[in-house]
Design an enzyme around this catalytic site. Structure first.
Site, short mmCIF file in Angstrom:
data_model
loop_
_atom_site.label_atom_id
_atom_site.label_comp_id
_atom_site.label_asym_id
_atom_site.label_seq_id
_atom_site.Cartn_x
_atom_site.Cartn_y
_atom_site.Cartn_z
N CYS A 78 -27.61 53.60 -30.87
CA CYS A 78 -26.40 52.94 -31.32
C CYS A 78 -26.83 51.43 -30.43
O CYS A 78 -27.69 50.65 -31.07
CB CYS A 78 -25.85 53.32 -29.96
SG CYS A 78 -24.51 52.04 -30.74
N HIS A 164 -24.62 58.92 -32.37
CA HIS A 164 -24.79 58.88 -30.98
C HIS A 164 -25.37 60.16 -31.57
O HIS A 164 -24.25 61.81 -31.09
CB HIS A 164 -23.96 58.66 -30.44
CG HIS A 164 -23.52 57.35 -29.65
ND1 HIS A 164 -24.43 57.28 -28.31
CD2 HIS A 164 -22.73 56.47 -29.73
CE1 HIS A 164 -24.15 56.30 -28.61
NE2 HIS A 164 -23.08 55.83 -28.95
N GLU A 166 -26.71 62.11 -29.24
CA GLU A 166 -26.44 63.65 -28.07
C GLU A 166 -25.01 63.76 -27.58
O GLU A 166 -25.33 65.05 -26.60
CB GLU A 166 -27.20 62.20 -26.62
CG GLU A 166 -25.70 61.38 -26.47
CD GLU A 166 -26.00 59.97 -27.07
OE1 GLU A 166 -25.30 59.06 -26.49
OE2 GLU A 166 -26.37 59.75 -28.40
#
Length: 505
Positions: A78, A164, A166
């Site tokens: 990002c 993202h 994660e």
């Protein structure tokens, strides 16, 4: 054994710790460091750049020297990807609309990063800026239905992702991170067994023949830390478990019995009278916390001074506490005084030893499991350091504590008996400073109100109220009202965090 290390550069993202957890789940050791306090890079094998609430165009936006990473595999997530683009001649513009939520990944080019990733899988966006032109030399390797540049590669080992990976909402996220780690040639040798072996060896070397004192709480962190120390130095670890008069029903005896079973050298201290005397007439939550912390230090210091040759104070500090103290957003204003006994090292001239300071909570549990701790112990709900002192709203008195203990015991016992305990992150009863009118046996009553609180969460930073079945709550309510003298009404807290907190005080 020298572990391979990955550096995570923190630009202030709310997801930075999630990146570290995904890396650790792949058995790769990593450290989080703020962008403005980066360590010596020698020993680090790769780098991940986090997201950020900033725009690259903002005055004072966080930056790094990319030349320092030239010989390392790099993954920008990002803001990290936007900064990489901005610094290498690409264009980052304000998005027409904030891109937040699920998008479908469209793979534009085969790449080792996409091994096992299917075209069209959902990834999670959360950004206000967007990359409109790639950096010089960058190749676009993925898009989404909304943005033309969702992922790019620069050279052989630098990558940028606009989404993202994660977060759990990114379906192929774990696979993408593991593919990056594989390309960076990590062995994946960060395991609980290796951690235990190395930590025990280091503790033996560091502590020598000294005695170590530790405040134990009955929680997972302090118990796992104590087991590691016990394995390293045996009975030269002196544990102190203080009954502050604010524990749950039978908790003092049960915790001491469990420590005895584990072979730990722990001394129990009953000091409830001192705490309740100091709390008399106090109804401010902040004052109650400070009083409980102050009296705890006094009691602990008094007991610790009876032990000879003590040079170390052990603490159950874990990695989120360490990160928070040096985070981009500044040091935490909160001290967990019952785990990290503030003030004692200076007063008693002690050095600090923290066996768990590089572990996340889930890793602490994995280490505890490897050390032989029972699942019932490992899955215990968190319990606040001030105990029931902050679950009795208003002034704390023996009568209120008796009512709360009995109600809490019924609630927790029912959660365990009916299989809901492990589905809930934290639960407990709260004594409210109000009375209500009721009817019992044709007689009017004017009695106390108990609130039940149960939440689901991953780490306590955010939480949702637990959607327990209505018939279960009805049974618990009936049992509390019938069996706990002084209660005629039970309510259930359905607030989320934020805006509410998990505890009421």
């Amino acid at each position: 054994m020298q572990h391979q290390k990955l550096l995570i550069v923190d630009f202030g993202s709310q997801y930075t710790q999630l990146i570290a957890r995904r890396v650790r789940e792949a058995h790769v050791y990593c450290e989080i460091h703020p962008f403005n306090k980066l360590p010596e890079l020698k020993g680090f094998q790769a780098v991940i750049l986090s997201g950020s609430p900033y725009s690259v165009h903002q005055k004072g936006a966080p930056k790094v020297n990319f030349k320092a990473f030239e010989n390392m595999p790099l993954l920008g997530i990002c803001y990290g990807a936007q900064l990489l683009t901005h610094e290498y001649g690409g264009v980052v513009d304000r998005a027409q609309t904030r891109e937040y939520g699920p998008s479908r990944l469209v793979i534009k080019q085969e790449d080792p990063l996409w091994k096992g990733v299917k075209d069209g899988q959902v990834v999670w966006m959360s950004h206000a800026d967007t990359i409109s032109q790639p950096a010089h030399g960058a190749e676009i390797i993925a898009a989404t239905q909304d943005i033309p540049i969702a992922a790019f590669r620069m050279g052989r080992s630098w990558y940028g992702l606009q989404f993202h990976p994660e977060v759990v909402h990114s379906v192929p996220g774990k696979k993408i991170i593991r593919n990056f780690l594989k390309m960076a040639r990590f062995r994946g040798d960060w395991t609980p067994a290796n951690f235990i072996q190395e930590t025990v060896e280091n503790l033996r070397s560091e502590l020598g023949q000294d005695n170590v004192v530790m405040a134990l709480s009955g929680g997972v962190d302090s118990t796992v830390a104590a087991l590691l120390l016990h394995r390293a130095i045996g009975h030269r670890l002196h544990g102190i478990f203080v009954d502050n008069g604010l524990l749950r029903l039978n908790e003092y005896e049960e915790v001491l019995d469990s420590y005895k079973y584990l072979g730990l050298n722990v001394r129990g201290v009953k000091a409830g009278g001192k705490f309740l005397k100091a709390l008399r007439g106090v109804d401010s939550p902040e004052k109650k916390r400070k009083i409980i912390g102050r009296v705890f230090i006094e009691v602990f210091q008094n007991e610790a001074q009876r032990i000879r040759n003590v040079r170390w104070l052990a603490q159950g500090t874990i990695y989120p506490d360490v990160i928070e103290s040096v985070s981009v957003k500044g040091p935490s204003a909160t001290i967990k005084s019952h785990h990290n006994v503030g003030g004692l090292p200076q007063k008693m001239k002690l050095q600090i030893v923290e066996p768990l300071r590089m572990l996340f909570k889930d890793e602490v549990r994995q280490v505890g499991r490897e050390l032989g701790l029972s699942e019932s112990f490992l899955k215990r709900h968190p319990f606040p350091g001030p105990g029931l002192g902050i679950r009795v709203l208003g002034e704390v008195t023996p009568k209120k504590l008796r009512i709360l203990r009995e109600a809490d015991y019924i609630f927790i016992s029912a959660l365990k008996a009916e299989g809901y305990y492990d589905q809930v992150w934290q639960a407990g009863a709260v004594f409210l400073p109000v009375k209500s009118v009721g009817v019992m046996g044709d007689e009017r009553t004017y009695a106390h109100v108990i609130a039940l609180r149960a939440v689901t969460s991953l780490d306590g930073m955010t939480a949702d109220w637990a959607y327990l079945p209505h018939d279960f709550l009805a049974r618990v309510s009936t049992e509390i009202i019938n069996k706990v003298k002084g209660v005629n009404r039970v309510v259930y807290d359905i607030s989320t965090k934020p805006p509410a907190t998990i505890e009421w005080e």
